[in-house]
Design a protein around this motif. Structure first.
Motif, PDB file in Angstrom:
ATOM      1  N   THR A 173       4.940  -7.210   2.623  1.00 49.24           N
ATOM      2  CA  THR A 173       5.130  -7.231   1.016  1.00 49.24           C
ATOM      3  C   THR A 173       6.743  -7.422   0.590  1.00 49.24           C
ATOM      4  OG1 THR A 173       3.351  -5.625   0.723  1.00 49.24           O
ATOM      5  CG2 THR A 173       4.631  -6.015  -1.162  1.00 49.24           C
ATOM      6  N   PRO A 224       0.912  -1.281   0.058  1.00 49.96           N
ATOM      7  CA  PRO A 224       0.032  -0.138  -0.009  1.00 49.96           C
ATOM      8  C   PRO A 224       0.786   1.007   0.045  1.00 49.96           C
ATOM      9  CG  PRO A 224      -0.097  -0.971   2.143  1.00 49.96           C
ATOM     10  CD  PRO A 224       0.632  -1.857   1.214  1.00 49.96           C
ATOM     11  N   SER A 281      -3.774   1.724  -4.249  1.00 45.70           N
ATOM     12  CA  SER A 281      -5.254   1.737  -3.904  1.00 45.70           C
ATOM     13  C   SER A 281      -6.101   2.359  -5.004  1.00 45.70           C
ATOM     14  CB  SER A 281      -5.248   2.353  -2.470  1.00 45.70           C
ATOM     15  OG  SER A 281      -4.533   3.534  -2.465  1.00 45.70           O
ATOM     16  N   THR A 282      -5.837   3.092  -5.877  1.00 45.07           N
ATOM     17  CA  THR A 282      -6.698   3.712  -7.009  1.00 45.07           C
ATOM     18  C   THR A 282      -7.189   2.763  -7.827  1.00 45.07           C
ATOM     19  OG1 THR A 282      -4.725   4.110  -8.387  1.00 45.07           O
ATOM     20  CG2 THR A 282      -5.169   5.922  -7.145  1.00 45.07           C
ATOM     21  N   LEU A 339      -7.616   9.882  -3.977  1.00 47.27           N
ATOM     22  CA  LEU A 339      -6.831   8.797  -4.707  1.00 47.27           C
ATOM     23  C   LEU A 339      -6.060   9.493  -5.887  1.00 47.27           C
ATOM     24  CD1 LEU A 339      -9.832   6.293  -5.292  1.00 47.27           C
ATOM     25  CD2 LEU A 339      -8.003   6.192  -3.692  1.00 47.27           C
ATOM     26  N   TYR A 340      -6.357  10.455  -6.300  1.00 50.10           N
ATOM     27  CA  TYR A 340      -5.547  11.173  -7.208  1.00 50.10           C
ATOM     28  C   TYR A 340      -4.887  12.471  -6.742  1.00 50.10           C
ATOM     29  CZ  TYR A 340      -6.917   7.437 -10.368  1.00 50.10           C
ATOM     30  OH  TYR A 340      -7.281   6.295 -10.902  1.00 50.10           O
ATOM     31  N   GLU A 364      -0.989   5.654  -6.568  1.00 50.24           N
ATOM     32  CA  GLU A 364      -1.080   4.741  -5.538  1.00 50.24           C
ATOM     33  C   GLU A 364      -1.817   3.552  -6.068  1.00 50.24           C
ATOM     34  OE1 GLU A 364      -2.118   5.666  -1.548  1.00 50.24           O
ATOM     35  OE2 GLU A 364      -0.561   7.528  -1.559  1.00 50.24           O
ATOM     36  N   GLY A 381       6.647   0.560   1.964  1.00 51.91           N
ATOM     37  CA  GLY A 381       5.301   0.335   1.717  1.00 51.91           C
ATOM     38  C   GLY A 381       4.633  -0.514   2.614  1.00 51.91           C
ATOM     39  N   SER A 382       5.296  -1.788   2.651  1.00 51.13           N
ATOM     40  CA  SER A 382       4.682  -3.027   3.594  1.00 51.13           C
ATOM     41  C   SER A 382       5.927  -3.800   3.947  1.00 51.13           C
ATOM     42  CB  SER A 382       3.618  -3.569   3.033  1.00 51.13           C
ATOM     43  OG  SER A 382       3.426  -4.900   3.484  1.00 51.13           O
TER      44      SER A 382
END
Lengths: 497, 353
Positions: free
Chosen positions: B233, A345, A395-396, B10-11, A393, B229-230
């Motif tokens: 992952t 993420p 998550s989009t 989101l954007y 990103e 990020g994670s």
């Protein structure tokens, strides 16, 4: 029978397009242990969250102690004596048992705490001083403190969400005795939420069953209902396969030999597991979540290293090898946790698309953005992914497109061995269909597929063979032709036929 | 009844960070003007004087850019460490440690070729900065100790060590009781390139490009992004998140250490408390304003250098130099608030939804 202490009528609750609760009726008798049975996602937890005032239902009525409650909230729920133990503990780790028990303003044992603690710690066989900090307790002991918290808050209606998930068999037995005592002596009304058939039969007097947000059976008498009836209620009808199973099988691609895994608390999450998968074959792994599926996948893919036994890919022993070298031997892993494990993420679509083989886009320390972009464009085309902005990103993307990106990334190189865990969880019907086609297509290209799923429809539709995991052991292995919903259901519930 | 909720956009606009900075800077100028106005000074006069004396001539411009060097280098270090989503609050200590390591090597070695000697001293400065963050890096990776606390604490330790050294073992007898180490030989001074501009500025440009390359174009940068990020992952991808965090911290610490070394070789020429005037802390502002982008850090670092010089010269007309610091800090505030509005939107929500 007296009028119910709690009564819920035609309650509905949706999240987006998903109906978590669909006209649900539910009622509880005072002093009785009730069971609420259902698969994951059947709506059990949603219903409990409505009762404890966390979710506000869209329609329906809630009546507690003959009083209609219009705007339920957690305060009202608790003042009417409804208390819940969540699956994740809500204890303050650095505080003592006493501090945690007396934290609530509703605490009724202010003057006689010691007396009360003595009584209930005996009922729960909790052998710790109340001055012990929570972080020195075992998981089972924490569970006991969580339940005692409800008693100290004077909750008459106790909702326990999967309380046995973290307990050993002995602790589970103890919990049963404690709950029996509470219902008989203190007249507590208890709801045990579970998907384990055996426990619901052992623990409860009355059973409710949920399926797909609906209450499919109400107030069954535990003594009169059979396992088979419960399984049929819980699982429903299984549609038969619509994919052809005339696939040709070849050499053994994946072999797992005597795998055992013991965690730091000496808990065996995998116990002596062996199986093989041939090229062109899909082996389905059935089981209620938490019975070792994640651990099994992690062992096969090299994420979990401290295990006993052997993993062979193409007859080559990879037990000691790391994640990357297993990938180079043509292993792909589609993890259960899409965003968080499979995809990072907060990182761009482009970066996420390269996680499997980013080293192929590198020249020494240099990473070629151009190569990564080319690879991503192939993915987008081949797997029909909708990604409006690859630098945005991850998550989009919608859930379905995220899963397509993840599947595409893992499948585009045509791997020989695929481990896929819950590949369609939470996706809509058309996305599920697309993912299923990808898996079948890969099977026909000669991959060996390990498909871990809780969705029996999916397993029956795709698998050639099914094994059932229960408490870390393979308790059943059947070919798809002789598999029936009953045999699998029994095995998943841990019942020997 | 309607409820209002915050929802993450989101954007995001590609230039959102730049716009946020502009908005923040304008807010800061407005706040600065207000304060000047209260002090009965004409803000316009003060700002134009600051502008003139910070970039108006080759001399003043080179002063400004010299001040920018440590801000940029330490800021780049912070941004590299932030690639794995960790915060380095210890740049101030790393700057001092860079200077201390340089002086240690200088005292114990002697090389005739001054160019090679300077190179060696700069490398030891880099390693000193890396050494300074070694302990926070180890405790982070092995025990998960919060790096914000440990890097902050090392600042105090290193500052204490500096005080100890310049009052004790390294104290220069010729300094007439002023606590400072002896000056280094003029042969190892960094040469100037334009006016008073130190050649350290060229090193600074080089390292800006290096940081940009590491973060955006290298395999290591990619692995850091995934690990940041994670962690799960990263493990899934076969990337050791801990190893990336460890090396990111050492490299980032090294950048700040290099800043200390350049400061010593071009400005103070000796170890003293004057090696850094809070550069390591201002660098956090610089890095945060730019959203951790190396090129942005370079540009904002230059601006902040000019502000610092501008602030110090306006004292001559009776205005406190703190006005520059107020502008710097308010820019960060304004930019962060603006970034918030670029990243989130307020949505109306039905209560039952």
């Amino acid at each position: 029978m007296s009028s119910p202490i709690l009564e819920v009528k035609s309650v509905s609750k949706s999240f987006g397009n998903i109906k978590a609760l669909d006209n649900v009726d539910f009622y509880l008798q005072k002093g009785v242990v009730h069971g609420l049975l259902g698969e994951n996602g059947a709506g059990k937890s949603s219903l409990m969250n409505v009762l404890s005032g966390i979710y506000l239902p869209e329609s329906g009525t809630i009546k507690i102690k003959n009083q209609n409650i219009h705007k339920m909230n957690p305060d009202i729920a608790s003042s009417f004596g409804v208390g819940m133990v969540h699956q994740e503990f809500r204890l303050i780790e650095s505080f003592t048992i006493k501090d945690n028990l007396t934290l609530s303003k509703a605490n009724i044992f202010t003057d006689n705490f010691e007396e009360a603690y003595e009584k209930y710690s005996e009922i729960f066989t909790l052998n710790s001083s109340y001055l012990t900090p929570i972080n020195e307790l075992s998981v089972g002991e924490k569970q006991k403190v969580e339940i005692m918290k409800l008693i100290f808050k004077n909750s008459e209606i106790m909702l326990l969400d999967e309380p046995t998930a973290v307990l050993t068999p002995q602790e589970t037995l103890q919990l049963k005795e404690s709950l029996d005592q509470l219902s008989q002596e203190d007249d507590k009304t208890i709801v045990l939420i579970t998907h384990k058939l055996k426990e619901i039969k052992d623990f409860t007097e009355r059973i409710f069953v949920m399926k797909n947000g609906k209450m499919v059976a109400k107030n069954l008498e535990t003594e009169k209902v059979t396992d088979q009836e419960l399984i049929e209620l819980m699982m429903g009808e299984v549609k038969t396969s619509n994919f052809k199973k005339d696939n040709k099988k070849g050499d053994v691609k994946l072999e797992v030999k005597d795998i055992s895994l013991t965690n730091s608390e000496q808990f065996k999450s995998l116990d002596d597991i062996s199986f093989t998968i041939q090229s062109g074959e899909i082996l389905g792994v059935a089981g209620v979540s938490g019975n070792g599926q994640v651990e099994l996948a992690n062992v096969i893919c090299g994420i979990e290293k401290e295990f006993q036994g052997r993993v062979l890919i193409n007859s080559q022993d990879v037990s000691k090898k790391g994640v990357k070298s297993r990938k180079k031997l043509s292993l792909s892993y589609i993890p259960e946790n899409r965003l968080g494990v499979g995809l990072a993420p907060g990182v761009s679509v482009l970066d996420n698309s390269a996680i499997k083989e980013y080293f192929k886009a590198s020249y020494g320390p240099h990473l070629s953005k151009g190569k990564m972009l080319g690879y991503l464009n192939d993915l987008i085309k081949q797997f029909a992914i909708k990604a409006p902005d690859v630098k945005a990103e991850i998550s989009t993307l919608s859930g379905g497109n995220m899963q397509k990106l993840l599947m595409g990334r893992e499948l585009i190189s045509n791997p020989e061995v695929i481990v896929a865990a819950q590949p369609t969880r939470g996706l809509d019907v058309s996305a599920v269909e697309a993912i299923h086609k990808l898996i079948i297509n890969q099977r026909d290209k000669g991959s060996a597929v390990l498909l871990i799923s809780e969705d029996l429809d999916e397993l029956f539709k795709l698998s050639d063979r099914i094994i059932v995991l229960y408490e870390g052991r393979v308790v059943k292995e059947v070919g798809i032709d002789s598999a029936t919903i009953e045999t699998i259901g029994y095995a998943m519930a841990g019942i020997d036929e | 009844m309607n409820k209002y909720i915050l929802s993450k956009k989101l954007y995001r606009n590609e230039l959102a960070t730049f716009y946020s900075f502009l908005i923040g800077f304008l807010i800061a100028l407005a706040v600065g003007s207000l304060i000047l106005f209260i002090q009965e000074k004409n803000p316009f006069d003060v700002f134009s004087l600051m502008l003139k004396l910070s970039i108006g001539s080759v001399n003043s411009l080179s002063n400004s850019l010299n001040k920018a060097i440590p801000l940029i280098l330490a800021g780049l270090g912070i941004s590299i460490i932030n690639s794995v989503k960790l915060w380095n609050i210890g740049a101030e200590g790393q700057i001092f440690m860079g200077a201390i390591a340089l002086n240690f090597v200088y005292i114990n070695t002697s090389i005739n070729n001054s160019q090679i000697y300077i190179l060696l001293l700069l490398v030891s400065g880099f390693l000193g900065g890396a050494f300074c963050i070694l302990f926070p890096a180890i405790t982070k990776v092995l025990f998960g100790v919060n790096e914000i606390i440990t890097t902050l604490l090392t600042n105090y330790i290193v500052f204490g060590l500096t005080i100890y050294l310049i009052n004790g073992a390294w104290k220069d007898p010729a300094s007439l009781n002023f606590p400072a180490a002896a000056y280094v030989n003029e042969s190892v001074y960094l040469p100037t390139v334009l006016g008073k501009l130190s050649s350290g500025f060229l090193i600074c440009i080089l390292f800006t490009l290096i940081a940009y390359y590491i973060k955006d174009k290298s395999v290591f940068g990619y692995e850091m992004r995934i690990a940041g990020g994670s962690e799960l992952t990263a493990i899934y991808a076969g990337i050791s998140a801990k190893q990336k965090a460890f090396f990111a911290m050492l490299i980032g610490g090294g950048f700040a250490g290099l800043a200390g070394a350049i400061e010593l070789l071009s400005q103070t020429h000796r170890v003293s408390t004057g090696i850094s005037q809070g550069f390591g802390y201002t660098a956090i502002i610089v890095a945060a304003i730019t959203g951790m982008r190396p090129i942005g850090i370079f540009l904002v670092g230059c601006l902040f250098g000019a502000l610092t010089i501008g602030g110090s010269v306006i004292q001559t007309i009776g205005v406190s130099s703190y006005i520059a610091e107020i502008i710097q800090a308010t820019t960060l505030f304004g930019a962060l608030i603006a970034q918030f509005f670029f990243s989130y939107e307020i949505l109306k929500k039905d209560e039952n939804d």
